[in-house]
Design an enzyme around this catalytic site. Sequence first.
Site, PDB file in Angstrom:
ATOM      1  CG  ASP A   1      -7.267   3.488  -1.117  1.00 17.34           C
ATOM      2  OD1 ASP A   1      -7.800   2.377  -1.050  1.00 17.34           O
ATOM      3  OD2 ASP A   1      -7.310   4.293  -0.167  1.00 17.34           O
TER       4      ASP A   1
ATOM      5  CE  LYS B   1      -4.390   1.122   0.110  1.00 12.96           C
ATOM      6  NZ  LYS B   1      -5.541   0.428  -0.485  1.00 12.96           N
TER       7      LYS B   1
HETATM    8  N1  LIG Z   1     -10.859   2.121  -5.171  1.00 11.33           N
HETATM    9  C1  LIG Z   1     -10.760   0.824  -4.938  1.00 11.33           C
HETATM   10  O1  LIG Z   1     -10.646   0.022  -5.871  1.00 11.33           O
HETATM   11  C2  LIG Z   1     -10.833   0.284  -3.548  1.00 11.33           C
HETATM   12  C3  LIG Z   1     -10.655  -1.099  -3.375  1.00 11.33           C
HETATM   13  C4  LIG Z   1     -10.789  -1.641  -2.099  1.00 11.33           C
HETATM   14  C5  LIG Z   1     -11.077  -0.817  -1.035  1.00 11.33           C
HETATM   15  N2  LIG Z   1     -11.214   0.535  -1.226  1.00 11.33           N
HETATM   16  C6  LIG Z   1     -11.528   1.339  -0.049  1.00 11.33           C
HETATM   17  O2  LIG Z   1     -12.776   1.967  -0.230  1.00 11.33           O
HETATM   18  C7  LIG Z   1     -12.798   3.228   0.461  1.00 11.33           C
HETATM   19  C8  LIG Z   1     -13.155   4.337  -0.513  1.00 11.33           C
HETATM   20  O3  LIG Z   1     -12.182   4.393  -1.545  1.00 11.33           O
HETATM   21  P1  LIG Z   1     -12.456   5.064  -2.965  1.00 11.33           P
HETATM   22  O4  LIG Z   1     -11.496   4.463  -3.907  1.00 11.33           O
HETATM   23  O5  LIG Z   1     -13.911   5.029  -3.270  1.00 11.33           O
HETATM   24  O6  LIG Z   1     -11.965   6.541  -2.684  1.00 11.33           O
HETATM   25  P2  LIG Z   1     -12.536   7.922  -3.266  1.00 11.33           P
HETATM   26  O7  LIG Z   1     -11.519   8.947  -3.003  1.00 11.33           O
HETATM   27  O8  LIG Z   1     -13.013   7.727  -4.649  1.00 11.33           O
HETATM   28  O9  LIG Z   1     -13.794   8.143  -2.315  1.00 11.33           O
HETATM   29  C9  LIG Z   1     -13.690   8.292  -0.935  1.00 11.33           C
HETATM   30  C10 LIG Z   1     -15.007   8.835  -0.460  1.00 11.33           C
HETATM   31  O10 LIG Z   1     -15.031   8.877   0.955  1.00 11.33           O
HETATM   32  C11 LIG Z   1     -15.539  10.142   1.346  1.00 11.33           C
HETATM   33  N3  LIG Z   1     -15.067  10.448   2.684  1.00 11.33           N
HETATM   34  C12 LIG Z   1     -13.796  10.650   3.106  1.00 11.33           C
HETATM   35  N4  LIG Z   1     -13.791  10.908   4.417  1.00 11.33           N
HETATM   36  C13 LIG Z   1     -15.070  10.850   4.815  1.00 11.33           C
HETATM   37  C14 LIG Z   1     -15.719  11.015   6.052  1.00 11.33           C
HETATM   38  N5  LIG Z   1     -15.011  11.309   7.151  1.00 11.33           N
HETATM   39  N6  LIG Z   1     -17.078  10.879   6.097  1.00 11.33           N
HETATM   40  C15 LIG Z   1     -17.784  10.567   4.991  1.00 11.33           C
HETATM   41  N7  LIG Z   1     -17.220  10.410   3.791  1.00 11.33           N
HETATM   42  C16 LIG Z   1     -15.892  10.545   3.716  1.00 11.33           C
HETATM   43  C17 LIG Z   1     -15.033  11.087   0.286  1.00 11.33           C
HETATM   44  O11 LIG Z   1     -15.806  12.264   0.254  1.00 11.33           O
HETATM   45  C18 LIG Z   1     -15.256  10.250  -0.959  1.00 11.33           C
HETATM   46  O12 LIG Z   1     -16.582  10.314  -1.373  1.00 11.33           O
HETATM   47  C19 LIG Z   1     -11.427   3.349   1.114  1.00 11.33           C
HETATM   48  O13 LIG Z   1     -11.482   2.800   2.408  1.00 11.33           O
HETATM   49  C20 LIG Z   1     -10.555   2.463   0.244  1.00 11.33           C
HETATM   50  O14 LIG Z   1      -9.411   1.999   0.921  1.00 11.33           O
HETATM   51  C21 LIG Z   1     -11.098   1.092  -2.461  1.00 11.33           C
END
Ligand SMILES: NC(=O)c1ccc[n+]([C@@H]2O[C@H](COP(=O)([O-])OP(=O)(O)OC[C@H]3O[C@@H](n4cnc5c(N)ncnc54)[C@H](O)[C@@H]3O)[C@@H](O)[C@H]2O)c1
Length: 444
Positions: free
Chosen positions: A166, A126
């Site tokens: 991410d 990561k």
């Molecule tokens: N993108 C991927 O393929 C992937 C894969 C596995 C896990 N994840 C996990 O999923 C989660 C989201 O990732 P993503 O890729 O969608 O990121 P992203 O940046 O596209 O979206 C993150 C979202 O979370 C919101 N956010 C951040 N802090 C917040 C808070 N305190 N309260 C409410 N909303 C909040 C942001 O406004 C945004 O809408 C993370 O935990 C990431 O590790 C992502």
Amino acid sequence: MTYVEEIMEQVVKNNPGQPEFHQAVKEVLDSIALVIDKHEEEYRELRILERLLEPERSHSFRVAWIDHNGKAQVNRGYRVQFNSAIGPYKGGLRFHPTVNSSVMNFLAFEQTFKNALTGQAIGGGKGGSDFDPKGKTDIDIMNFCQSFMVELYKYIGPNEDVPAGDIGVGGREIGYLYGMYKRLTHQYEGALSGKGLSYGGSLVRTEATGYGLTYITEEMLRHAGKTIAGKKVCVSGSGNVATYAIEKVTQMGGTVLTASDSSGYVYDPNGIQADVIKEIKEVRRARIKEYCDLVPTATFVPGKKVWEVACDVALPCAIQNELDLDDAKTLVANGCFAVAEGANMPTTREATDYLQEQGILFMPGKASNAGGVAVSALEMAQNSMRISRSFEEVDNDLKNIMKDIYKQVSEAAADYDREGNFVVGANIAGFRRVVKAMREQGIV
Ligand SMILES: NC(=O)c1ccc[n+]([C@@H]2O[C@H](COP(=O)([O-])OP(=O)(O)OC[C@H]3O[C@@H](n4cnc5c(N)ncnc54)[C@H](O)[C@@H]3O)[C@@H](O)[C@H]2O)c1
């Protein structure tokens, strides 16, 4: 003191000030204690846990860059290469002000088990930075990504370490990062995944985590004699994972009532529309409140979390520890019967324990959000073979992978008389695969 207890003490002592890492390790160790106890002597001798909990390599580096006003800025970059027992390191890059060594270690550690569950040949890693993309111009983003890659490129490569997106790192950022990687290495190769379709990306990668989350949720509900169709679903977040979970749940006949960002949430009893979220977050790059300007039936609730809205199924898709014990109590009191994590560790330990005690179906992130990394591994394979596969083919593979993860997780839980405990099942199934590969490769 048992081996597991000793190791937990050691982790806290060796990694002071890393609460997220301690939290993730404790959850895993508590689950796998059942397996460890059976092989305690042998695992102690091989120092299996000590080796599993020490990252193979950790990079931390200065990222100096010039913003759109010509001012110098400095951030810290990270890449944690946690475990390569079953394949090259793989895991996303996060750009968010909360990024620090604790968050990086927790995510890289979790990633090791998640990647093992996909059945593919990918190890755990990561990376990211405390850079905050909020309010930055496109020039700022490009300058930052380019400077970040000037350091990162030394540590990555298609057979070594393949980062993806991410939080804060989507298609735009991957494009800028890849452009600089290619310039520095003069190699056109799959050293990043989540690339654009015009330069080696895979169809379905953008949708994969949210779609995969929905597929495994449906599988979990199916085994409980239920289905997503006709259900009310609360989604938190409005980024990549949330958007495509909303899209797939809606396609499968569920109604998504909410979406959020750190400023609050929007509620629409008629169903949140994924296309509107995409317009706000991917095109305008604005706050979630703007949803109400485009959809008159929606209301914005500032400063609150989505869990106060009554629903059947909850899908936390934003950030770690966003669903706490009080939220869990509210969900249960309002009739929610299933929670599946789209984000990494969005549910606190107390909340997870409470939900499980209450008999709520609970699927942990390392199983339920593995679809993203699984399709990233398919992207790596397509890059190596110089082919591109159709949307239907990749989507079909994703569905099968998610079904297989459900099977592995539920069978591993059953093997240890913990039927229906998918937290225990996911940790044991991932652990068994990683440890088998570690043992066969000797003490390294
Ligand atoms: N993108 C991927 O393929 C992937 C894969 C596995 C896990 N994840 C996990 O999923 C989660 C989201 O990732 P993503 O890729 O969608 O990121 P992203 O940046 O596209 O979206 C993150 C979202 O979370 C919101 N956010 C951040 N802090 C917040 C808070 N305190 N309260 C409410 N909303 C909040 C942001 O406004 C945004 O809408 C993370 O935990 C990431 O590790 C992502």
